[in-house]
Write a protein that holds these residues in place. Structure first.
Motif, short mmCIF file in Angstrom:
data_model
loop_
_atom_site.label_atom_id
_atom_site.label_comp_id
_atom_site.label_asym_id
_atom_site.label_seq_id
_atom_site.Cartn_x
_atom_site.Cartn_y
_atom_site.Cartn_z
N LEU A 68 9.73 -29.45 84.76
CA LEU A 68 10.83 -30.41 84.68
C LEU A 68 10.69 -31.29 83.45
CD1 LEU A 68 11.17 -31.54 88.41
CD2 LEU A 68 12.85 -30.26 87.08
N LEU A 69 9.46 -31.68 83.15
CA LEU A 69 9.21 -32.50 81.97
C LEU A 69 9.56 -31.75 80.69
CD1 LEU A 69 8.11 -35.26 81.05
CD2 LEU A 69 5.83 -34.21 80.95
N GLN A 70 9.24 -30.45 80.67
CA GLN A 70 9.54 -29.64 79.49
C GLN A 70 11.04 -29.41 79.32
OE1 GLN A 70 7.12 -28.50 77.18
NE2 GLN A 70 6.01 -30.03 78.38
N VAL A 71 11.76 -29.37 80.42
CA VAL A 71 13.19 -29.09 80.35
C VAL A 71 14.02 -30.37 80.28
CG1 VAL A 71 15.16 -28.01 81.54
CG2 VAL A 71 12.92 -26.90 81.56
N PHE A 72 13.70 -31.35 81.13
CA PHE A 72 14.54 -32.55 81.25
C PHE A 72 13.91 -33.80 80.65
CE2 PHE A 72 16.04 -29.79 84.69
CZ PHE A 72 17.41 -29.81 84.45
N GLY A 73 12.72 -33.70 80.09
CA GLY A 73 12.12 -34.85 79.42
C GLY A 73 12.93 -35.28 78.22
N ASN A 74 12.62 -36.45 77.69
CA ASN A 74 13.39 -36.98 76.55
C ASN A 74 13.39 -36.03 75.36
OD1 ASN A 74 14.06 -39.28 77.94
ND2 ASN A 74 12.31 -40.45 77.19
N GLY A 76 12.75 -32.68 75.92
CA GLY A 76 12.80 -31.37 76.55
C GLY A 76 13.96 -30.53 76.06
N PHE A 77 14.00 -29.30 76.52
CA PHE A 77 15.00 -28.33 76.09
C PHE A 77 16.42 -28.84 76.35
CE2 PHE A 77 17.62 -24.58 77.20
CZ PHE A 77 17.66 -24.00 75.94
N LEU A 78 16.66 -29.38 77.55
CA LEU A 78 17.97 -29.95 77.87
C LEU A 78 17.96 -31.47 77.80
CD1 LEU A 78 19.03 -27.77 80.95
CD2 LEU A 78 19.78 -27.53 78.58
N GLY A 79 16.81 -32.07 78.06
CA GLY A 79 16.72 -33.52 78.13
C GLY A 79 17.13 -34.22 76.85
N LYS A 80 16.82 -33.64 75.70
CA LYS A 80 17.15 -34.30 74.43
C LYS A 80 18.65 -34.38 74.23
CE LYS A 80 16.36 -29.96 71.89
NZ LYS A 80 15.52 -29.31 70.85
N TYR A 81 19.41 -33.44 74.79
CA TYR A 81 20.87 -33.49 74.69
C TYR A 81 21.46 -34.41 75.76
CZ TYR A 81 20.02 -29.34 71.84
OH TYR A 81 19.56 -28.47 70.89
#
Length: 229
Positions: A68-74, A76-81
């Motif tokens: 979740l951190l890798q994807v939704f982190g600030n 992350g894959f999606l988190g940065k967007y």
């Protein structure tokens, strides 16, 4: 009970209930859809789909938290967007809801799936024969008959959210007033000297809530069986 709790402990309880409630609200409809698909449909790749749904149950909780951190982190894959549009999950209560939902969703789906599988398909076919659409049959036949299993799954999901620790602390940390839910608060108290009384109070609250919720789920299940017999 609450008159012996400190303001910080009350805040922890409120935050825990908030996170668990939002977890259940956002998980319920998707879980009903997935549970119905697993109970009523056969398709290529179903075993893989089931494996992915129930995988969080057997993984160390730190693994989903890290993913979740890798994807939704600030960053992350999606988190940065998502951060650019104001939807930030990392290190806030919304991230705690997401972590709890990932861990509690399989329990909710499994209960709903089993409940729908127990619904007699002849009743559904009879409703369709009388002119009901597939959606109307689901809403007025399948869903009411599976309601006890859905309620039990909802209780399990809520309790799982209240007890979620590993994925939450990995994904959103242990931020006081923001992500410090009940298990994280107990973990923090264990690291401090002379906090046994406060820790014991939170443990008793956790035991009481979990016991009452599970007792009600079992009682309601037996009540529904007697009612249908």
């Amino acid at each position: 009970m609450f008159d012996v709790l400190s303001p910080a402990e009350i805040e922890v309880l409120k935050l825990s209930c908030k996170v668990a409630s939002f977890c259940l609200i956002f998980s319920l409809i998707p879980a009903i859809i997935v549970g119905w698909i697993l109970a009523r449909k056969d398709f290529f790749g179903k075993s893989l789909f089931e494996t992915l749904i129930f995988l969080p149950l057997v993984l160390p909780p730190v693994v989903p938290g890290f993913l979740l951190l890798q994807v939704f982190g600030n960053r992350g894959f999606l988190g940065k967007y998502l951060t650019e549009i104001g939807l930030d999950f990392a290190f806030n209560w919304k991230g705690a809801v997401l972590a709890s939902a990932v861990m509690g969703f399989p329990l909710l789906v499994q209960s709903i799936r089993l409940a729908i599988e127990l619904v007699d398909q002849k009743l559904e076919m009879a409703a369709k024969t009388l002119g009901a659409s597939a959606f109307s049959t689901f809403m007025h036949v399948t869903l009411p008959l599976a309601s006890s299993g859905i309620l039990i799954g909802a209780i399990l999901c809520f309790c799982r959210s209240l007890g979620e620790f590993g994925a939450t602390i990995t994904f959103v940390g242990n931020v006081e007033g923001e992500t410090r839910t009940l298990p994280l608060a107990m973990y923090s108290l264990m690291q401090q000297p002379d906090m046994n009384h406060a820790l014991q109070r939170l443990i008793m609250i956790s035991l009481t809530v979990a016991f009452l919720a599970l007792w009600f789920a079992q009682w309601f299940h037996r009540y529904q069986k007697k009612k249908q017999s």
